[in-house]
Design a protein around this motif. Structure first.
Motif, PDB file in Angstrom:
ATOM      1  N   GLN A 186     -16.093 -38.354  -0.766  1.00 60.54           N
ATOM      2  CA  GLN A 186     -16.554 -37.689  -1.982  1.00 60.54           C
ATOM      3  C   GLN A 186     -15.672 -36.501  -2.336  1.00 60.54           C
ATOM      4  O   GLN A 186     -15.232 -36.357  -3.485  1.00 60.54           O
ATOM      5  CB  GLN A 186     -18.011 -37.239  -1.809  1.00 60.54           C
ATOM      6  N   ILE A 187     -15.405 -35.657  -1.346  1.00 62.12           N
ATOM      7  CA  ILE A 187     -14.566 -34.485  -1.602  1.00 62.12           C
ATOM      8  C   ILE A 187     -13.142 -34.917  -1.923  1.00 62.12           C
ATOM      9  O   ILE A 187     -12.497 -34.361  -2.831  1.00 62.12           O
ATOM     10  CB  ILE A 187     -14.582 -33.538  -0.376  1.00 62.12           C
ATOM     11  N   GLY A 188     -12.643 -35.911  -1.200  1.00 62.52           N
ATOM     12  CA  GLY A 188     -11.287 -36.384  -1.447  1.00 62.52           C
ATOM     13  C   GLY A 188     -11.114 -36.961  -2.844  1.00 62.52           C
ATOM     14  O   GLY A 188     -10.112 -36.705  -3.522  1.00 62.52           O
ATOM     15  N   SER A 189     -12.109 -37.738  -3.293  1.00 63.93           N
ATOM     16  CA  SER A 189     -12.030 -38.309  -4.646  1.00 63.93           C
ATOM     17  C   SER A 189     -12.093 -37.220  -5.698  1.00 63.93           C
ATOM     18  O   SER A 189     -11.405 -37.301  -6.725  1.00 63.93           O
ATOM     19  CB  SER A 189     -13.152 -39.326  -4.853  1.00 63.93           C
ATOM     20  N   ALA A 190     -12.906 -36.190  -5.446  1.00 64.79           N
ATOM     21  CA  ALA A 190     -13.005 -35.083  -6.397  1.00 64.79           C
ATOM     22  C   ALA A 190     -11.677 -34.343  -6.508  1.00 64.79           C
ATOM     23  O   ALA A 190     -11.202 -34.044  -7.612  1.00 64.79           O
ATOM     24  CB  ALA A 190     -14.113 -34.122  -5.973  1.00 64.79           C
ATOM     25  N   ILE A 191     -11.066 -34.058  -5.362  1.00 69.23           N
ATOM     26  CA  ILE A 191      -9.782 -33.359  -5.366  1.00 69.23           C
ATOM     27  C   ILE A 191      -8.695 -34.225  -6.012  1.00 69.23           C
ATOM     28  O   ILE A 191      -7.889 -33.751  -6.824  1.00 69.23           O
ATOM     29  CB  ILE A 191      -9.373 -32.979  -3.927  1.00 69.23           C
ATOM     30  N   GLY A 192      -8.694 -35.524  -5.675  1.00 71.19           N
ATOM     31  CA  GLY A 192      -7.689 -36.424  -6.214  1.00 71.19           C
ATOM     32  C   GLY A 192      -7.786 -36.560  -7.732  1.00 71.19           C
ATOM     33  O   GLY A 192      -6.769 -36.456  -8.439  1.00 71.19           O
ATOM     34  N   LEU A 193      -8.984 -36.793  -8.231  1.00 70.97           N
ATOM     35  CA  LEU A 193      -9.161 -36.947  -9.678  1.00 70.97           C
ATOM     36  C   LEU A 193      -8.854 -35.653 -10.419  1.00 70.97           C
ATOM     37  O   LEU A 193      -8.256 -35.676 -11.504  1.00 70.97           O
ATOM     38  CB  LEU A 193     -10.594 -37.403  -9.977  1.00 70.97           C
ATOM     39  N   THR A 194      -9.261 -34.534  -9.844  1.00 72.52           N
ATOM     40  CA  THR A 194      -8.988 -33.241 -10.476  1.00 72.52           C
ATOM     41  C   THR A 194      -7.492 -32.967 -10.524  1.00 72.52           C
ATOM     42  O   THR A 194      -6.954 -32.527 -11.551  1.00 72.52           O
ATOM     43  CB  THR A 194      -9.705 -32.109  -9.720  1.00 72.52           C
ATOM     44  N   THR A 195      -6.798 -33.241  -9.416  1.00 70.82           N
ATOM     45  CA  THR A 195      -5.353 -33.032  -9.373  1.00 70.82           C
ATOM     46  C   THR A 195      -4.639 -33.923 -10.378  1.00 70.82           C
ATOM     47  O   THR A 195      -3.726 -33.480 -11.095  1.00 70.82           O
ATOM     48  CB  THR A 195      -4.820 -33.324  -7.957  1.00 70.82           C
ATOM     49  N   LEU A 196      -5.054 -35.190 -10.451  1.00 71.62           N
ATOM     50  CA  LEU A 196      -4.451 -36.127 -11.394  1.00 71.62           C
ATOM     51  C   LEU A 196      -4.658 -35.666 -12.832  1.00 71.62           C
ATOM     52  O   LEU A 196      -3.749 -35.730 -13.662  1.00 71.62           O
ATOM     53  CB  LEU A 196      -5.052 -37.516 -11.184  1.00 71.62           C
ATOM     54  N   THR A 197      -5.859 -35.175 -13.126  1.00 71.10           N
ATOM     55  CA  THR A 197      -6.181 -34.725 -14.479  1.00 71.10           C
ATOM     56  C   THR A 197      -5.348 -33.512 -14.880  1.00 71.10           C
ATOM     57  O   THR A 197      -4.888 -33.401 -16.016  1.00 71.10           O
ATOM     58  CB  THR A 197      -7.680 -34.387 -14.587  1.00 71.10           C
ATOM     59  N   PHE A 198      -5.152 -32.602 -13.934  1.00 70.23           N
ATOM     60  CA  PHE A 198      -4.457 -31.359 -14.251  1.00 70.23           C
ATOM     61  C   PHE A 198      -2.948 -31.427 -14.025  1.00 70.23           C
ATOM     62  O   PHE A 198      -2.260 -30.433 -14.244  1.00 70.23           O
ATOM     63  CB  PHE A 198      -5.044 -30.213 -13.419  1.00 70.23           C
ATOM     64  N   ALA A 199      -2.452 -32.584 -13.588  1.00 72.28           N
ATOM     65  CA  ALA A 199      -1.030 -32.690 -13.268  1.00 72.28           C
ATOM     66  C   ALA A 199      -0.105 -32.214 -14.394  1.00 72.28           C
ATOM     67  O   ALA A 199       0.839 -31.450 -14.144  1.00 72.28           O
ATOM     68  CB  ALA A 199      -0.699 -34.134 -12.865  1.00 72.28           C
ATOM     69  N   PRO A 200      -0.335 -32.616 -15.666  1.00 76.55           N
ATOM     70  CA  PRO A 200       0.560 -32.145 -16.730  1.00 76.55           C
ATOM     71  C   PRO A 200       0.483 -30.634 -16.971  1.00 76.55           C
ATOM     72  O   PRO A 200       1.370 -30.071 -17.621  1.00 76.55           O
ATOM     73  CB  PRO A 200       0.068 -32.913 -17.966  1.00 76.55           C
ATOM     74  N   TYR A 201      -0.572 -29.995 -16.468  1.00 77.67           N
ATOM     75  CA  TYR A 201      -0.765 -28.575 -16.726  1.00 77.67           C
ATOM     76  C   TYR A 201      -0.219 -27.691 -15.604  1.00 77.67           C
ATOM     77  O   TYR A 201      -0.177 -26.470 -15.747  1.00 77.67           O
ATOM     78  CB  TYR A 201      -2.257 -28.268 -16.905  1.00 77.67           C
ATOM     79  N   ILE A 202       0.170 -28.297 -14.498  1.00 82.65           N
ATOM     80  CA  ILE A 202       0.645 -27.498 -13.372  1.00 82.65           C
ATOM     81  C   ILE A 202       1.899 -26.734 -13.779  1.00 82.65           C
ATOM     82  O   ILE A 202       2.878 -27.295 -14.261  1.00 82.65           O
ATOM     83  CB  ILE A 202       0.942 -28.403 -12.154  1.00 82.65           C
ATOM     84  N   GLY A 203       1.830 -25.430 -13.584  1.00 88.42           N
ATOM     85  CA  GLY A 203       2.943 -24.566 -13.960  1.00 88.42           C
ATOM     86  C   GLY A 203       2.944 -24.156 -15.409  1.00 88.42           C
ATOM     87  O   GLY A 203       3.828 -23.414 -15.854  1.00 88.42           O
ATOM     88  N   ASN A 204       1.960 -24.618 -16.176  1.00 90.06           N
ATOM     89  CA  ASN A 204       1.929 -24.277 -17.598  1.00 90.06           C
ATOM     90  C   ASN A 204       0.591 -23.674 -18.038  1.00 90.06           C
ATOM     91  O   ASN A 204       0.540 -22.524 -18.445  1.00 90.06           O
ATOM     92  CB  ASN A 204       2.233 -25.520 -18.443  1.00 90.06           C
TER      93      ASN A 204
END
Length: 408
Positions: A186-204
């Motif tokens: 559950q925690i892993g899926s939450a972190i994975g989906l959140t990271t995937l969603t925010f990937a274009p925003y990293i550093g911006n």
């Protein structure tokens, strides 16, 4: 009927401020290829809007001339394309409630709810995008598909952070059952989906999300925003942060959820109940917005069916009517969504002294009645409830607007 009304409203009505931001962000991408890293919501909302906006771009590329309506900031057909994913979500929630309950009237209480129609069709705000995977999560949980339910709650939270409330409660339940592998997934899926969603925003755009959305939702940003909750209004803080009571409420909900879970034979009832209470607490004690009032509606309908509280299901419809009327008349004015400018038609109910305090007190009353339907003995919906809410509104109007007994 619900679909016709939504599309009809979407063709000419809309919130000029919100739709102007949505239109700017979508136009920026399709005209320049650049992401709007200052988009005023979570990235997943932006992705969905861009996907559906692409069809509008194709139509415009054929030479189609899209008209505007009066003072609105977006084009008429353009406004419909912003609503299409919201309307699809409403239909999806209708279908899930119908499948869950097997009763058309329960599903209709959502699809024909005036507050939901107002938010989706007239305003153009995206809360139904969050509520669709939220309701799907409870549906999956009832089917004992816990992993899919947790993923659905995470997706809901990536549209609006409230989805992480039932996800957190579900994860806590898994932890209490000592299902370590399940908890890790559950925690892993939450972190994975959140990271995937925010990937274009990293550093911006992460800093703007962190301060403007996450910390504001948690009440930790220190930002002073316009408050509609009863605590802010009656503490004299017209512009304030979240009330410290929200932390007390979060702690109490967690403790009571654990206590209730250990004694109940129906984990679904427990998860539904305390998720609804979480929505009520956020509306009462945080920097809430009027659209947040829609969050308890589909969950309360599900809970009403599970616990045989038909009065609760019927109350959600009156609750939706009253919430829509209060929001339209007090917070925006009748002319704002229709004409695109805050034109007041009825001075006595739209532009009176202390109107936001009257709104807050009326909404708090309705939320407390909702809690009564949740926790007290099941009863039928009675006309006296309408009279009670009307009486509170009129008393608040008299004492706070005419007599002005408080500096609100």
């Amino acid at each position: 009927m619900g679909l016709i009304v939504r599309f009809e409203l979407a063709s000419f009505a809309g919130h000029p401020g919100d739709l102007a931001l949505f239109a700017f962000s979508s136009r920026l991408y399709y005209e320049s290829g650049q992401f709007d890293y200052l988009f005023p919501s979570l990235p997943l909302v932006y992705y969905v809007q861009l996907a559906f906006y692409s069809f509008y771009v194709l139509i415009r590329d054929t030479g189609f001339s899209d008209p505007t309506f009066l003072f609105h900031t977006n084009y008429m057909i353009e406004g419909i394309f912003f609503r299409i994913p919201l309307i699809i979500s409403d239909v999806g929630i209708f279908a899930l409630i119908l499948k869950f309950t097997g009763k058309l009237r329960y599903a209709a209480l959502y699809l024909l709810n005036p507050l939901v129609i107002y938010l989706t069709g007239a305003w153009g705000i995206y809360d139904s995008l969050m509520m669709f995977p939220l309701v799907a999560g409870f549906f999956l949980y009832a089917q004992n598909q816990r992993r899919l339910a947790s993923i659905s709650f995470v997706v809901s939270g990536l549209f609006k952070l409230f989805g992480f409330v039932p996800f957190s409660l579900l994860a806590l339940e898994t932890l209490l059952q000592r299902k370590w592998k399940e908890f890790g997934l559950q925690i892993g899926s939450a972190i994975g989906l959140t990271t995937l969603t925010f990937a274009p925003y990293i550093g911006n755009g992460l800093q703007d999300f962190y301060v403007g959305i996450l910390l504001r939702f948690l009440g930790l940003s220190g930002a002073l925003t316009r408050g509609y909750d009863i605590i802010a209004i009656f503490s004299g803080a017209r512009f304030a942060g979240s009330s410290p009571f929200i932390y007390v409420g979060a702690g109490a909900i967690t403790i009571l959820f654990v206590f209730h879970l250990r004694r109940s034979r129906s984990p679904l009832q427990v998860l539904l109940l305390w998720s609804i209470v979480g929505a009520v607490a956020l509306n009462l004690f945080s920097q809430s917005e009027p659209q947040w009032l829609s969050w308890p509606i589909p969950l309360s309908i599900l809970y009403a069916y599970v616990t045989k509280r038909e009065g609760l299901a019927h109350y959600t419809y009156f609750y939706g009517i009253a919430s829509a009327v209060l929001s339209i008349t007090i917070l925006q004015s009748v002319g704002y969504l229709l004409l695109g400018t805050p034109l007041v038609f009825f001075q006595a109910i739209e532009a009176f002294q202390g109107r936001v305090a009257v709104y807050s007190l009326s909404v708090a009353t309705m939320l407390l009645i909702l809690l009564g339907y949740l926790f007290l003995k099941p009863v039928k919906f009675k006309i006296e409830v309408i009279a009670l809410v009307a009486l509170v509104y009129l008393q608040a109007y008299f004492w706070l607007s005419i007599m002005r007994i408080l500096p609100v």
